[in-house]
Write an enzyme that holds these catalytic residues in place. Structure first.
Site, PDB file in Angstrom:
ATOM      1  N   ASN A 110       1.884  43.343 -87.839  1.00 18.82           N
ATOM      2  CA  ASN A 110       2.321  44.452 -86.978  1.00 18.82           C
ATOM      3  C   ASN A 110       2.225  44.106 -85.491  1.00 18.82           C
ATOM      4  O   ASN A 110       3.109  44.454 -84.711  1.00 18.82           O
ATOM      5  CB  ASN A 110       1.506  45.715 -87.264  1.00 18.82           C
ATOM      6  CG  ASN A 110       1.721  46.220 -88.677  1.00 18.82           C
ATOM      7  OD1 ASN A 110       2.553  45.678 -89.399  1.00 18.82           O
ATOM      8  ND2 ASN A 110       0.987  47.248 -89.071  1.00 18.82           N
ATOM      9  N   HIS A 156      42.913  59.614 -61.251  1.00 16.97           N
ATOM     10  CA  HIS A 156      43.687  60.209 -62.352  1.00 16.97           C
ATOM     11  C   HIS A 156      44.805  59.284 -62.835  1.00 16.97           C
ATOM     12  O   HIS A 156      45.817  59.746 -63.341  1.00 16.97           O
ATOM     13  CB  HIS A 156      44.316  61.550 -61.946  1.00 16.97           C
ATOM     14  CG  HIS A 156      43.377  62.468 -61.259  1.00 16.97           C
ATOM     15  ND1 HIS A 156      42.594  63.375 -61.936  1.00 16.97           N
ATOM     16  CD2 HIS A 156      43.063  62.610 -59.947  1.00 16.97           C
ATOM     17  CE1 HIS A 156      41.862  64.052 -61.067  1.00 16.97           C
ATOM     18  NE2 HIS A 156      42.116  63.607 -59.858  1.00 16.97           N
ATOM     19  N   SER A 277      52.451  37.490 -80.549  1.00 15.69           N
ATOM     20  CA  SER A 277      52.678  38.330 -81.720  1.00 15.69           C
ATOM     21  C   SER A 277      53.356  37.482 -82.786  1.00 15.69           C
ATOM     22  O   SER A 277      54.153  36.591 -82.479  1.00 15.69           O
ATOM     23  CB  SER A 277      53.578  39.501 -81.312  1.00 15.69           C
ATOM     24  OG  SER A 277      54.326  39.937 -82.420  1.00 15.69           O
ATOM     25  N   LYS A 283      55.905  38.531 -76.696  1.00 14.75           N
ATOM     26  CA  LYS A 283      54.605  39.139 -76.399  1.00 14.75           C
ATOM     27  C   LYS A 283      53.552  38.134 -75.917  1.00 14.75           C
ATOM     28  O   LYS A 283      53.475  37.029 -76.378  1.00 14.75           O
ATOM     29  CB  LYS A 283      54.055  39.844 -77.652  1.00 14.75           C
ATOM     30  CG  LYS A 283      54.829  41.061 -78.097  1.00 14.75           C
ATOM     31  CD  LYS A 283      54.723  42.230 -77.122  1.00 14.75           C
ATOM     32  CE  LYS A 283      53.411  42.950 -77.200  1.00 14.75           C
ATOM     33  NZ  LYS A 283      53.187  43.614 -78.465  1.00 14.75           N
ATOM     34  N   GLU A 290      40.947  43.229 -74.442  1.00 19.21           N
ATOM     35  CA  GLU A 290      40.884  44.307 -75.438  1.00 19.21           C
ATOM     36  C   GLU A 290      39.638  44.172 -76.311  1.00 19.21           C
ATOM     37  O   GLU A 290      39.014  45.169 -76.693  1.00 19.21           O
ATOM     38  CB  GLU A 290      42.143  44.284 -76.300  1.00 19.21           C
ATOM     39  CG  GLU A 290      43.374  44.708 -75.520  1.00 19.21           C
ATOM     40  CD  GLU A 290      44.666  44.480 -76.295  1.00 19.21           C
ATOM     41  OE1 GLU A 290      45.536  45.340 -76.262  1.00 19.21           O
ATOM     42  OE2 GLU A 290      44.803  43.411 -76.924  1.00 19.21           O
ATOM     43  N   TYR A 317       2.757  51.783 -87.265  1.00 17.11           N
ATOM     44  CA  TYR A 317       3.855  50.994 -87.817  1.00 17.11           C
ATOM     45  C   TYR A 317       4.410  51.630 -89.091  1.00 17.11           C
ATOM     46  O   TYR A 317       3.657  52.133 -89.921  1.00 17.11           O
ATOM     47  CB  TYR A 317       3.389  49.555 -88.130  1.00 17.11           C
ATOM     48  CG  TYR A 317       4.510  48.692 -88.693  1.00 17.11           C
ATOM     49  CD1 TYR A 317       5.401  48.049 -87.856  1.00 17.11           C
ATOM     50  CD2 TYR A 317       4.702  48.573 -90.072  1.00 17.11           C
ATOM     51  CE1 TYR A 317       6.454  47.292 -88.363  1.00 17.11           C
ATOM     52  CE2 TYR A 317       5.744  47.815 -90.588  1.00 17.11           C
ATOM     53  CZ  TYR A 317       6.616  47.177 -89.725  1.00 17.11           C
ATOM     54  OH  TYR A 317       7.651  46.433 -90.223  1.00 17.11           O
ATOM     55  N   LYS A 325      15.747  45.042 -85.172  1.00 20.56           N
ATOM     56  CA  LYS A 325      16.178  43.761 -84.586  1.00 20.56           C
ATOM     57  C   LYS A 325      17.674  43.478 -84.659  1.00 20.56           C
ATOM     58  O   LYS A 325      18.247  42.925 -83.725  1.00 20.56           O
ATOM     59  CB  LYS A 325      15.428  42.613 -85.267  1.00 20.56           C
ATOM     60  CG  LYS A 325      13.944  42.625 -84.970  1.00 20.56           C
ATOM     61  CD  LYS A 325      13.227  41.588 -85.807  1.00 20.56           C
ATOM     62  CE  LYS A 325      11.821  42.025 -86.108  1.00 20.56           C
ATOM     63  NZ  LYS A 325      11.749  43.235 -86.969  1.00 20.56           N
TER      64      LYS A 325
HETATM   65  N1  ARG Z   1       9.086  42.015 -91.111  1.00 21.88           N
HETATM   66  C1  ARG Z   1       8.338  43.044 -90.497  1.00 21.88           C
HETATM   67  C2  ARG Z   1       9.126  43.697 -89.362  1.00 21.88           C
HETATM   68  O1  ARG Z   1      10.051  43.117 -88.910  1.00 21.88           O
HETATM   69  C3  ARG Z   1       7.042  42.506 -89.959  1.00 21.88           C
HETATM   70  C4  ARG Z   1       5.940  43.473 -89.970  1.00 21.88           C
HETATM   71  C5  ARG Z   1       5.508  43.765 -91.362  1.00 21.88           C
HETATM   72  N2  ARG Z   1       4.390  44.637 -91.393  1.00 21.88           N
HETATM   73  C6  ARG Z   1       3.998  45.285 -92.510  1.00 21.88           C
HETATM   74  N3  ARG Z   1       2.982  46.082 -92.406  1.00 21.88           N
HETATM   75  N4  ARG Z   1       4.656  45.167 -93.631  1.00 21.88           N
HETATM   76  O2  ARG Z   1       8.845  44.788 -88.964  1.00 21.88           O
END
Ligand code: ARG
Length: 462
Positions: A110, A156, A277, A283, A290, A317, A325
């Site tokens: 954690n 505008h 195109s 084109k 874009e 946690y 992520k």
């Molecule tokens: N893979 C977990 C994450 O990205 C890591 C932490 C895991 N902690 C746990 N108590 N299972 O959050």
């Protein structure tokens, strides 16, 4: 075997295992995980929890693990480890046996995961800042190259007042400067070490956390273990900064797409950032622009995703947080790619000076200046605005520009108009008049360019 197998009698369901594993996402944190683990081994030694030769072996093996995988990080994915932290620990145990089993003393995944992520964010902030700086330089170059070119300015999406093309370039320069500063500011909040917070309550081992922070080049040490393992504000902040940055790039793209339309024809994009195109041979589509505009959506999506993800989470946690992520990694890569592509677009961009100026002349963008002229002759602005409007209406009906109307006709609307009007409403004169600080007069724009050049030089030195 998982790191936590002892308490379990049954093996995890194979689908659950796949569902639970985050290695496919977090393997990119390998460098940071190694850095954090080396620092942790040092603090274990410092606190006499492990012996000197044990620390040495841990550090050497960790460096070796990284060396082995550095150029081919995707090899990590061949393993069935739960996450990058488990992968590294498993490797250590494989290499060192019982000594490897000591690395996780007093540490939790954690505090480990957020340490890795903070180290990663610090690296990315600096690299995106470099890319912003590069794009700012390109805008500055372009604004110098086409310094005297006049384009219509819009409100505008209606032609409003003439502006220098350089002024348009520098508007985006300003936005990028704020994005840059936002990143610098957020860095302070990312640069805080959470390691040593344990799973949530701190660690029972006597470790010097400030020393630990120094080992990893963190400027500060987190102050509350519960907060340390629960906090992902820095991820949310980065996603919010990325969203603003992408919004700027998206508007920039939209402006250029419009300038590039057959109807405007103000600019020409280079072949190397456009495509054709499959059906229509004529084109030449502004795909790169874009795509920047389009990719902005996914960055906003990641911001909303993480805001919703955290909204109802109790301390500390929760596994939900593993979802923090993917969006971050994707968004920062997207932002960086878009900054790079924008720079390439600017490098090959050609301005059709003649078309721009003709267009600025056509759109009655000097009618405010005609009104200002009348104010100088003693008429109140509200009245002069009305008179100027009437003259524009007349000119439209005759399909003429304001300066194509002869003096007699103009005097039918107001006797105070004299021959000097023609000099007053040329595009050049209109521009010159906008000399308030930050305005589009050549004098103001030139001094802005000079100032920005010095600023950029300073940023390069820092
Ligand atoms: N893979 C977990 C994450 O990205 C890591 C932490 C895991 N902690 C746990 N108590 N299972 O959050």
């Amino acid at each position: 075997m998982a790191l936590w197998g002892g308490r379990f009698l049954k093996k995890p369901n194979s689908l659950f295992k796949k569902f639970n594993n985050s290695l496919k996402i977090d393997y990119v944190l390998i460098k940071e995980d190694i850095k954090g683990s080396i620092a942790w081994s040092k603090i274990l030694l410092d606190s006499k929890i492990i012996k000197k030769n044990e620390q040495k072996q841990l550090e050497t093996s960790l460096n070796l693990i990284y060396k082995e995988i550095k150029n081919t990080p995707k090899k990590i994915l061949l393993s069935n480890s739960e996450d990058i932290h488990s992968w590294v620990e498993k490797k250590l145990i494989y290499m060192l046996g019982d000594i490897g089993k000591k690395i996780h003393t007093g540490r939790s995944r954690n505090d480990q995961v957020t340490t890795d992520l903070r180290l990663w964010c610090k690296k990315k902030i600096n690299s995106i800042k470099k890319n912003i700086l590069n794009l700012k330089k390109s805008l500055l170059c372009l604004s110098e190259k086409y310094f005297s070119v006049i384009i219509p300015g819009y409100t505008h999406l209606q032609q409003a007042q003439p502006i220098l093309f350089s002024h348009w370039c520098l508007a985006y320069f300003e936005m990028l400067s704020r994005d840059f500063d936002r990143l610098s500011d957020s860095f302070k909040r990312v640069d805080i070490n959470p390691l040593g917070s344990g799973a949530l309550a701190g660690t029972g081992w006597k470790i010097n956390r400030n020393k630990l922070s120094n080992f990893m080049n963190f400027s500060k040490t987190s102050r509350n273990s519960l907060d340390s393992v629960s906090d992902r504000d820095y991820v949310i902040e980065l996603l919010s900064i990325s969203s603003i940055g992408m919004m700027h790039l998206s508007r920039f793209s939209e402006d250029l797409i419009f300038f590039n339309s057959v109807e405007c024809n103000f600019i020409e994009l280079s072949d190397d950032v456009t495509s054709g195109s499959s059906l229509m041979p004529q084109k030449k589509n502004p795909d790169a622009l874009e795509l920047i505009r389009g990719k902005t959506g996914r960055v906003y999506g990641s911001l909303i995703n993480i805001l919703v993800l955290f909204k109802g989470l109790p301390l500390s946690y929760n596994k939900d947080m593993q979802e923090d992520k993917e969006g971050l990694f994707d968004s920062l890569k997207t932002w960086k790619d878009c900054l790079k592509i924008s720079k390439i677009i600017l490098l090959g961009l050609k301005l059709n000076q003649h078309v721009c100026e003709k267009s600025a002349e056509k759109g009655y963008s000097n009618s405010t200046d005609l009104a200002d002229y009348l104010v100088k002759k003693g008429i109140s602005f509200r009245d002069s605005h009305h008179i100027s409007g009437k003259i524009v209406l007349y000119a439209i009906s005759k399909k003429k520009s304001l300066s194509q109307l002869n003096l007699n006709k103009l005097q039918n609307f107001c006797k105070l108009i004299k021959n000097d009007i023609y000099k007053y409403i040329t595009l050049k004169k209109c521009l010159k008049q906008k000399n308030s600080k930050g305005g589009t007069s050549p004098k103001q724009v030139l001094s802005a360019i000079k100032k920005y050049k010095i600023d950029i030089l300073k940023k390069n030195i820092n």
